[in-house]
Design a protein around this motif. Structure first.
Motif, PDB file in Angstrom:
ATOM      1  N   ARG A 240      -8.134  -9.734   7.552  1.00  0.00           N
ATOM      2  CA  ARG A 240      -8.120  -8.284   7.675  1.00  0.00           C
ATOM      3  C   ARG A 240      -6.786  -7.787   8.262  1.00  0.00           C
ATOM      4  O   ARG A 240      -6.278  -6.745   7.872  1.00  0.00           O
ATOM      5  CB  ARG A 240      -9.305  -7.831   8.544  1.00  0.00           C
ATOM      6  CG  ARG A 240      -9.362  -6.318   8.818  1.00  0.00           C
ATOM      7  CD  ARG A 240      -9.172  -6.101  10.283  1.00  0.00           C
ATOM      8  NE  ARG A 240      -8.969  -4.743  10.673  1.00  0.00           N
ATOM      9  CZ  ARG A 240      -7.799  -4.109  10.579  1.00  0.00           C
ATOM     10  NH1 ARG A 240      -6.748  -4.681  10.068  1.00  0.00           N
ATOM     11  NH2 ARG A 240      -7.691  -2.873  11.008  1.00  0.00           N
TER      12      ARG A 240
ATOM     13  N   VAL B 122      -7.283  -7.883  -3.734  1.00  0.00           N
ATOM     14  CA  VAL B 122      -6.627  -8.254  -2.467  1.00  0.00           C
ATOM     15  C   VAL B 122      -7.618  -8.970  -1.559  1.00  0.00           C
ATOM     16  O   VAL B 122      -7.282 -10.001  -0.943  1.00  0.00           O
ATOM     17  CB  VAL B 122      -6.055  -6.994  -1.778  1.00  0.00           C
ATOM     18  CG1 VAL B 122      -5.688  -7.281  -0.332  1.00  0.00           C
ATOM     19  CG2 VAL B 122      -4.839  -6.478  -2.537  1.00  0.00           C
ATOM     20  N   ALA B 123      -8.831  -8.455  -1.491  1.00  0.00           N
ATOM     21  CA  ALA B 123      -9.836  -9.049  -0.610  1.00  0.00           C
ATOM     22  C   ALA B 123     -10.151 -10.476  -1.033  1.00  0.00           C
ATOM     23  O   ALA B 123     -10.204 -11.392  -0.205  1.00  0.00           O
ATOM     24  CB  ALA B 123     -11.106  -8.196  -0.620  1.00  0.00           C
TER      25      ALA B 123
ATOM     26  N   ALA C 120      -8.283  -3.220  -4.281  1.00  0.00           N
ATOM     27  CA  ALA C 120      -8.880  -3.642  -3.014  1.00  0.00           C
ATOM     28  C   ALA C 120      -9.719  -4.897  -3.215  1.00  0.00           C
ATOM     29  O   ALA C 120      -9.687  -5.823  -2.398  1.00  0.00           O
ATOM     30  CB  ALA C 120      -9.737  -2.523  -2.430  1.00  0.00           C
TER      31      ALA C 120
ATOM     32  N   ALA D  73       0.834  -1.191   0.000  1.00  0.00           N
ATOM     33  CA  ALA D  73       0.000   0.000   0.000  1.00  0.00           C
ATOM     34  C   ALA D  73       0.871   1.245   0.000  1.00  0.00           C
ATOM     35  O   ALA D  73       1.947   1.268   0.566  1.00  0.00           O
ATOM     36  CB  ALA D  73      -0.893  -0.010   1.237  1.00  0.00           C
TER      37      ALA D  73
ATOM     38  N   ARG E 291     -12.628  -5.401   1.507  1.00  0.00           N
ATOM     39  CA  ARG E 291     -12.393  -4.368   0.488  1.00  0.00           C
ATOM     40  C   ARG E 291     -12.318  -2.997   1.151  1.00  0.00           C
ATOM     41  O   ARG E 291     -11.475  -2.169   0.802  1.00  0.00           O
ATOM     42  CB  ARG E 291     -13.542  -4.420  -0.523  1.00  0.00           C
ATOM     43  CG  ARG E 291     -13.180  -3.937  -1.909  1.00  0.00           C
ATOM     44  CD  ARG E 291     -14.196  -4.335  -2.946  1.00  0.00           C
ATOM     45  NE  ARG E 291     -15.552  -4.235  -2.480  1.00  0.00           N
ATOM     46  CZ  ARG E 291     -16.570  -4.933  -2.990  1.00  0.00           C
ATOM     47  NH1 ARG E 291     -16.357  -5.790  -3.969  1.00  0.00           N
ATOM     48  NH2 ARG E 291     -17.783  -4.796  -2.516  1.00  0.00           N
TER      49      ARG E 291
ATOM     50  N   VAL F 129      -4.203  -7.484   5.422  1.00  0.00           N
ATOM     51  CA  VAL F 129      -4.600  -6.766   4.210  1.00  0.00           C
ATOM     52  C   VAL F 129      -3.543  -5.756   3.753  1.00  0.00           C
ATOM     53  O   VAL F 129      -3.493  -5.396   2.582  1.00  0.00           O
ATOM     54  CB  VAL F 129      -5.985  -6.094   4.449  1.00  0.00           C
ATOM     55  CG1 VAL F 129      -5.826  -4.756   5.152  1.00  0.00           C
ATOM     56  CG2 VAL F 129      -6.756  -5.932   3.163  1.00  0.00           C
ATOM     57  N   ASN F 130      -2.704  -5.309   4.681  1.00  0.00           N
ATOM     58  CA  ASN F 130      -1.721  -4.286   4.328  1.00  0.00           C
ATOM     59  C   ASN F 130      -0.300  -4.822   4.287  1.00  0.00           C
ATOM     60  O   ASN F 130       0.662  -4.049   4.370  1.00  0.00           O
ATOM     61  CB  ASN F 130      -1.785  -3.122   5.330  1.00  0.00           C
ATOM     62  CG  ASN F 130      -1.549  -3.600   6.747  1.00  0.00           C
ATOM     63  OD1 ASN F 130      -1.991  -4.674   7.131  1.00  0.00           O
ATOM     64  ND2 ASN F 130      -0.852  -2.816   7.560  1.00  0.00           N
TER      65      ASN F 130
ATOM     66  N   ALA G 241      -8.979  -2.700   2.850  1.00  0.00           N
ATOM     67  CA  ALA G 241      -7.943  -2.569   1.841  1.00  0.00           C
ATOM     68  C   ALA G 241      -7.920  -1.142   1.303  1.00  0.00           C
ATOM     69  O   ALA G 241      -6.852  -0.557   1.090  1.00  0.00           O
ATOM     70  CB  ALA G 241      -8.184  -3.559   0.704  1.00  0.00           C
ATOM     71  N   ARG G 242      -9.090  -0.554   1.131  1.00  0.00           N
ATOM     72  CA  ARG G 242      -9.146   0.837   0.647  1.00  0.00           C
ATOM     73  C   ARG G 242      -8.643   1.790   1.726  1.00  0.00           C
ATOM     74  O   ARG G 242      -7.979   2.779   1.424  1.00  0.00           O
ATOM     75  CB  ARG G 242     -10.565   1.185   0.236  1.00  0.00           C
ATOM     76  CG  ARG G 242     -10.982   0.438  -1.005  1.00  0.00           C
ATOM     77  CD  ARG G 242     -11.984   1.192  -1.830  1.00  0.00           C
ATOM     78  NE  ARG G 242     -11.398   2.411  -2.349  1.00  0.00           N
ATOM     79  CZ  ARG G 242     -12.053   3.556  -2.463  1.00  0.00           C
ATOM     80  NH1 ARG G 242     -13.306   3.634  -2.087  1.00  0.00           N
ATOM     81  NH2 ARG G 242     -11.470   4.628  -2.936  1.00  0.00           N
TER      82      ARG G 242
ATOM     83  N   ARG H  55      -5.419   1.114  -1.015  1.00  0.00           N
ATOM     84  CA  ARG H  55      -5.606   0.437  -2.298  1.00  0.00           C
ATOM     85  C   ARG H  55      -6.672   1.146  -3.112  1.00  0.00           C
ATOM     86  O   ARG H  55      -7.608   1.718  -2.564  1.00  0.00           O
ATOM     87  CB  ARG H  55      -6.069  -1.000  -2.087  1.00  0.00           C
ATOM     88  CG  ARG H  55      -5.186  -1.819  -1.194  1.00  0.00           C
ATOM     89  CD  ARG H  55      -3.983  -2.309  -1.902  1.00  0.00           C
ATOM     90  NE  ARG H  55      -3.240  -3.269  -1.093  1.00  0.00           N
ATOM     91  CZ  ARG H  55      -2.205  -3.942  -1.515  1.00  0.00           C
ATOM     92  NH1 ARG H  55      -1.784  -3.787  -2.743  1.00  0.00           N
ATOM     93  NH2 ARG H  55      -1.593  -4.785  -0.730  1.00  0.00           N
TER      94      ARG H  55
END
Lengths: 276, 322, 181
Positions: free
Chosen positions: B148, B115-116, B112, A12, B99, B151-152, B102-103, B107
């Motif tokens: 979750r 990735v999700a 997003a 990110a 999602r 996610v990053n 992720a946003r 993302r």
């Protein structure tokens, strides 16, 4: 079932995350409101109320010009009242409700700044205000076209109502940040709203001393309703009673300013007395 | 680049008159799985919340994933967390939920979604991506929470009681994920748990808290050996040679022999006193094995009873509470 | 000859009496007011402007005056609140030198149906002014035709259509939401 690593290119972008948090939060709040069916249901209930009122105005055969202007003014006032009520309720639930549901910690763990979270949730709450007021447009047109008041009613209602909605949304959110229970914060918010509305129900014919006028001017709801009535019913120009809008504007600035300045201290996992 | 991903110096957190975390100092490295242990109220969750910037410390400093504690947003961008009491919005689908996060981590809308979907597949929720979270079982929600937390692409992952309330199969799956996060992603994992066998299974180092303080830390085996947990050895010999074996052990200062009920072929040996020496070497339970063998008594099996990590943990935390 | 003089005197008195409503005696000055038109025909809701000319026909400057607009209903059962007709109904007049005139414009909106007289009254202003007879302008006869611009038939389509549309949207949103489960 395995967890795998990804190339570095997919990592990110920190700068993007830091600046767009409020936008993502606002979008999600609007999605939750409108796609879950809650928002549309609210608008449907509100439209029923307006339909009954508009039809009653239409069946009044003795309606003279002034009463028609008053009917338009009343519709605008109801649109503003319902709009700010639902906005206040939603914003009062915005932080305390997430705390209660246990979903707030995950949001606090995201890169979205505390101010960004507040702004995003405020915008989500305000979407209700704009939608509610938009629903009143066809009714205002039906009531106001004969008295050439449609444009003025929409414009003044939108302008004044938006200031009031922002003020009360900020106030609701402040209450929400200081509460761990959404029942308490919503109840306090509704109580404040009723307390502000009550003085506006004093019969207009009663003589008002300087104190009565001061009370009206200090009350953001009272002063907003007074202003709208002056423009729509008494035909005053927009600038004639502008001083009555000082109260709602000041409330918006003070409440919003406090939220912005104290977001780091107020937007915490639990509402604590003193430093969290 | 330094391998140290977590550094905490004298970290303290007070809630009014109560001190939940008191002068905690430790560090962790890339790829380590740090077991964070302690009885209820020891300060484990508070420590995690301090390191993940959910709470502000009352004192001390810390650095996580290369970011100092004074840059909380920077830390949050680099860590993943599964909180103990994580709630999930019942009306959202798992896909929409991931999602969203992720946003939040920067993302784009398209990225997003990708990735999700990938993460949900990795945690075994592919078939439930479009189901509402309200219909998920507890195990599914824990897996969603782990997704979750990843996610990053975090450098450090904090998992607070990830196996709580799970059935054995889900429990196993989660532990496997924990191992994979550290080994395949190279991330540091901080695993807060009450389940001591999980710690022995998965963790490379442990940090034991009690009353907000660190009572011990180090590798699992080091902590066990340092704990001086009361141990015993069970030596099985032919039944007719038990008396011979007992006499040989009883001659060694520092060792004590006990009878084992219903087992006439087993000698139970305990350390009677620390610090005794025989032939220049410190007396321990292995000394009993040597003397039995020296006496010409065949040993059919040898097992150390106690001296497990569980016993070490209980001994340490109980002693602290005294 | 005597009859002619008496007749002239009588005519003079009658003439002065007829002019009396437009004459004001405030100290030693006199003012005269008039409107640019005597009748107005409008429909309810229409806005219109009336101009009042105030002329000092005396030999000395006028004292400070307040010109105040009034609306009187000539139709039974129609109550008039002049505040609804015009927001600014009081105007301070400057001193008018002898022989000079000043014009005051009034913005009005016809908010009641029926027949009305609109007139202006000059009031001495200031604490030091001595109370004197009021000066009243001749009235402007305003005829306001009614118009019923809303009716049940006019509002019914909106009152029915909007809730139906919103109800359908709400149901659709709810069904779509329930399908994810």
């Amino acid at each position: 079932m395995t967890t795998t690593s990804e190339p570095d290119a997919e990592a990110a972008a920190p700068h993007v995350a830091a600046t767009s948090g409020w936008r993502v939060v606002a979008e999600q709040e609007c999605r939750d409101m409108w796609f879950s069916g809650r928002g549309p249901l609210l608008l449907f209930a509100y439209s029923l109320l307006l339909s009954v009122m508009t039809y009653l105005a239409g069946t009044n055969q003795v309606l003279n010009f002034l009463e028609q202007r008053e009917a338009v003014s009343l519709t605008v006032q109801i649109a503003v009242a319902v709009g700010v009520l639902v906005t206040l309720v939603v914003s009062a639930d915005s932080i305390s409700g997430e705390r209660e549901r246990g979903t707030f910690e995950n949001l606090l763990l995201s890169p979205a700044s505390r101010r960004g979270i507040v702004l995003g949730k405020l915008l989500g709450a305000l979407s209700l205000w704009f939608a509610t007021f938009a629903i009143s447009f066809p009714y205002l047109w039906a009531l106001g076209r004969g008295v050439s008041l449609v444009g003025t009613a929409m414009a003044v209602g939108l302008a004044v109502g938006t200031i009031l909605a922002v003020a009360l949304a900020c106030l609701g959110m402040l209450i929400s940040t200081r509460s761990n229970s959404n029942r308490v914060s919503v109840a306090v918010g509704i109580f404040i709203l009723l307390a502000l509305f009550a003085p506006t129900q004093v019969p207009a014919g009663l003589p008002k001393a300087w104190f009565g006028d001061l009370l009206t001017r200090v009350n953001p709801i009272g002063s907003s309703l007074h202003y709208m009535s002056a423009v729509l019913v008494r035909g005053h120009s927009w600038s004639q009673d502008l001083s009555y809008l000082v109260s709602p504007a000041l409330t918006a600035v003070l409440a919003g300013g406090l939220l912005a300045l104290r977001a780091e201290r107020f937007v915490t996992l639990r509402a604590e007395r003193g430093r969290a | 680049m330094s391998d140290t991903t977590i550094t905490a110096m004298d970290l303290t957190k007070r809630f009014g008159a109560r001190t939940a975390v008191n002068g905690v100092t430790f560090d962790a490295r890339r790829g380590e799985v740090v077991g964070l242990l302690g009885p209820n109220g020891a300060g484990k969750t508070t420590l995690i919340r301090l390191l993940t910037t959910v709470l502000a410390p009352s004192g001390g400093t810390f650095c996580v994933a290369g970011m100092p504690g004074t840059e909380p947003a920077g830390i949050r961008r680099r860590v993943g967390v599964l909180p103990e009491s994580a709630g999930y919005p019942a009306d959202q689908t798992g896909l929409a939920y991931l999602r969203y996060y992720a946003r939040l981590f920067g993302r784009s809308r398209f990225e997003a979604g990708k990735v999700a979907e990938r993460l949900l597949g990795e945690v075994g929720l592919t078939e439930r991506v479009r189901s509402r979270i309200g219909t998920y079982s507890r195990g599914m929600r824990q897996r969603l929470g782990i997704a979750r937390a990843l996610v990053n692409q975090p450098a450090v992952v904090f998992l607070d009681e990830p196996t709580l309330g799970l059935d054995p199969e889900s429990h196993r799956q989660v532990l496997r994920m924990v191992r994979d996060i550290a080994s395949q992603r190279g991330a540091t994992v901080v695993l807060s748990t009450h389940n001591l066998p999980d710690v022995e299974d998965v963790c490379t180092t442990v940090l034991i808290l009690a009353g907000g303080r660190v009572v011990d830390s180090g590798t699992v085996s080091a902590v066990t050996s340092i704990a001086a947990a009361p141990g015993a050895a069970l030596i099985r010999v032919p039944a007719e040679r038990v008396g011979e074996g007992r006499r040989a052990i009883a001659d060694v200062a520092g060792l004590r022999v006990e009878e084992v009920e219903d087992r006439s072929d087993v000698i139970r040996v305990l350390l009677a006193a620390k610090g005794q020496r025989v032939d220049g070497a410190e007396v321990d339970l292995n000394t009993a094995l040597r003397v039995v063998l020296s006496a010409g008594v065949p040993v059919l099996s040898y097992k150390v009873e106690g001296g497990r990590f569980t016993d070490a943990f209980l001994a340490m935390t109980t002693e602290h509470q005294r | 000859m005597r009859r002619l003089l008496t007749l002239a005197g009588l005519l003079g008195i009658l003439g002065l009496g007829g002019l009396a409503p437009t004459l004001a005696h405030a100290g030693a000055t006199t003012v005269e007011m008039s409107f640019e038109r005597g009748t107005v025909d409008v429909t309810i809701g229409d806005r219109f402007t009336l101009s009042t000319m105030v002329e000092n026909i005396g030999a000395a400057p006028t004292e400070p005056f307040v010109a105040h607009l009034n609306v009187a209903s000539l139709t039974n059962d129609v109550y008039v609140d002049p505040e609804d007709w015009s927001a600014n109904r009081s105007v301070d007049l400057p001193l008018i030198p002898p022989g000079a005139r000043t014009t005051v414009d009034w913005e009005l909106q016809a908010v009641n149906p029926g027949t009305f007289d609109v007139y202006v009254v000059l009031l001495p202003s200031g604490a030091t002014s001595s109370p004197g007879p009021l000066t009243v302008s001749p009235p402007v006869r305003v005829a306001v035709a009614p118009r019923q611009s809303i009716s049940a038939g006019g509002t019914l389509p909106v009152a029915v259509a909007v809730p139906i549309i919103l109800g359908l949207v709400a149901v659709a949103a709810r069904l779509r939401h329930r399908r994810t489960g």
